[in-house]
Design an enzyme around this catalytic site. Structure first.
Site, short mmCIF file in Angstrom:
data_model
loop_
_atom_site.label_atom_id
_atom_site.label_comp_id
_atom_site.label_asym_id
_atom_site.label_seq_id
_atom_site.Cartn_x
_atom_site.Cartn_y
_atom_site.Cartn_z
N TYR A 53 0.83 -1.21 0.00
CA TYR A 53 0.00 0.00 0.00
C TYR A 53 0.86 1.25 0.00
CZ TYR A 53 -4.05 -2.90 1.36
OH TYR A 53 -5.06 -3.83 1.41
N LEU A 239 -18.31 -1.81 1.15
CA LEU A 239 -19.16 -0.83 0.45
C LEU A 239 -19.05 -0.97 -1.06
CD1 LEU A 239 -18.47 2.31 2.68
CD2 LEU A 239 -20.43 0.75 2.77
N GLY A 240 -18.50 -2.09 -1.52
CA GLY A 240 -18.38 -2.31 -2.95
C GLY A 240 -17.59 -1.22 -3.65
N GLY A 242 -17.31 1.74 -2.86
CA GLY A 242 -18.07 2.98 -2.87
C GLY A 242 -19.37 2.91 -3.65
N LEU A 244 -21.99 1.08 -3.18
CA LEU A 244 -23.17 0.96 -2.31
C LEU A 244 -23.52 2.26 -1.60
CD1 LEU A 244 -22.50 -2.61 -0.93
CD2 LEU A 244 -24.51 -1.91 -2.24
N THR A 245 -22.66 3.26 -1.65
CA THR A 245 -23.01 4.56 -1.10
C THR A 245 -23.98 5.30 -2.01
OG1 THR A 245 -21.25 5.83 -2.19
CG2 THR A 245 -20.69 4.72 -0.11
N GLY A 246 -24.04 4.89 -3.27
CA GLY A 246 -24.88 5.55 -4.25
C GLY A 246 -24.21 6.70 -4.97
N LYS A 247 -22.95 6.99 -4.65
CA LYS A 247 -22.33 8.19 -5.21
C LYS A 247 -22.01 8.09 -6.69
CE LYS A 247 -17.61 7.00 -3.65
NZ LYS A 247 -16.54 7.43 -2.73
#
Length: 348
Positions: A53, A239-240, A242, A244-247
């Site tokens: 990382y 959250l997949g 991001g 799944l946040t819908g953004k």
């Protein structure tokens, strides 16, 4: 925050884990240090890193920077080192930026651990994980075409035993406390456990695989193994990435987001995934829930879940996650989420 056992080690960890893969790329060192403070103050005692990382992107010039940032925090907060469980990972075969892509072996393990200890500025690593198996993996969207038939069983088992013996040396030195797997299969995990029992070497305490409402590969054979063998799941990308946040709905690509740097989200972007996300967002809206909080609460409700690893690029995102840390979901809502899964299975 709920506390869960780290396998059979006697160590306990919070069921939310602070992921650090953006520390040193999307997340500055100052913000990374603020996140460490905030997470520990909120009751999170589990932090996950890796020698390779940061990501987004993985680059030769930045390999090890995340561990260095955590090491600087450790140096400035030495009295708090015992307050949290620190996990990191040995890169698997094929990453040319680390040891020229060498596989994990008894020879590479001490070198990799010493490097992580130096960068992390600590005397010990609580949980040392193998990032992905030498023989390959069903993870990273390779579940569509990974072929295990191309590998020699005897060679794979010989390598596992060699690695376990090398890990035991590190345990005896006090360099590591526990051993974990990542991106592993049911067969692989079972063999690591069997060989450890036969040889008295470190027993796998955890497995870090991708898991979310959008990626439920763990739900069958791995789930059964996890429950019966006390090898808890550390879910990455809960959250997949991001989604799944819908953004990202409606074609949106926020500045600085992961999709702005990796347009295909590592093979997760598709028309089907946006339809699935829309269905999950509808469930959240009808129940008056924040979709981020719902997705993480769902992960944490699973019987095999040890800890859900979330990444917060910004301090504001961390604050948002922490605001939903006490959420639990009703049986009725869980049933609705299962119905969406059946309607939208394996969107990537």
């Amino acid at each position: 925050m709920q506390m869960k056992p780290l396998g059979r080690t006697g160590i306990v960890v919070s069921d939310l884990c602070l992921g650090t893969m953006t520390f040193g790329s999307q997340t500055s060192e100052a913000d990374a240090h603020r996140q460490m403070d905030m997470a520990l103050d909120a009751g999170i005692n589990f932090v996950d890193a890796a020698e390779m990382y940061p990501v987004n992107p993985v680059a030769k010039e930045t390999i090890g920077r995340t561990e260095e940032i955590l090491g600087n925090w450790n140096a400035a907060n030495s009295s708090r080192r015992a307050d949290f469980v620190l996990a990191t990972k040995h890169s698997g075969e094929g990453l040319s930026y680390v040891r020229d892509g060498a596989p994990i072996t008894g020879k590479t393990i001490p070198e990799a651990i010493e490097g992580s200890l130096r960068r992390l500025q600590t005397d010990y690593i609580d949980l040392y994980q193998f990032h992905w198996p030498n023989r390959g993996s069903y993870m990273f969207r390779q579940n569509w075409d990974y072929a295990p038939s191309g590998h020699n069983t005897a060679d794979a088992l010989e390598n596992m035993q060699e690695c376990l013996e090398a890990l035991q040396v590190q345990v005896d030195k006090g360099n590591i406390c526990a051993f974990g797997l990542s991106n592993e299969s049911a067969w692989g995990t079972a063999q690591w456990l069997r060989l450890a029992e036969q040889t008295g070497t470190p027993r796998a305490a955890s497995v870090q695989n991708e898991y979310s409402l959008l990626c439920r590969l763990f739900d069958t054979d791995m789930a059964e193994l996890s429950v019966h063998e006390d090898v808890g799941l550390m879910a990455f990308s809960p959250l997949g990435t991001g989604l799944l946040t819908g953004k990202y709905q409606g074609g949106a690509v926020p500045d600085g987001s992961r999709m702005s740097l990796s347009p295909q989200l590592g093979g997760r972007k598709s028309d089907r995934v946006f339809d699935a996300v829309a269905a999950y967002l509808d469930v959240a809206a009808r129940h008056g829930l924040d979709p981020t909080h719902m997705a993480l609460a769902w992960c944490r409700s699973r019987p095999f879940m040890m800890s859900a690893i979330f990444g917060a690029t910004t301090v504001a995102q961390l604050e948002h996650v922490l605001a939903g840390a006490d959420l639990t979901l009703s049986k009725e809502l869980l049933a609705e989420l299962d119905a969406v899964h059946k309607a939208h299975p394996m969107p990537y």
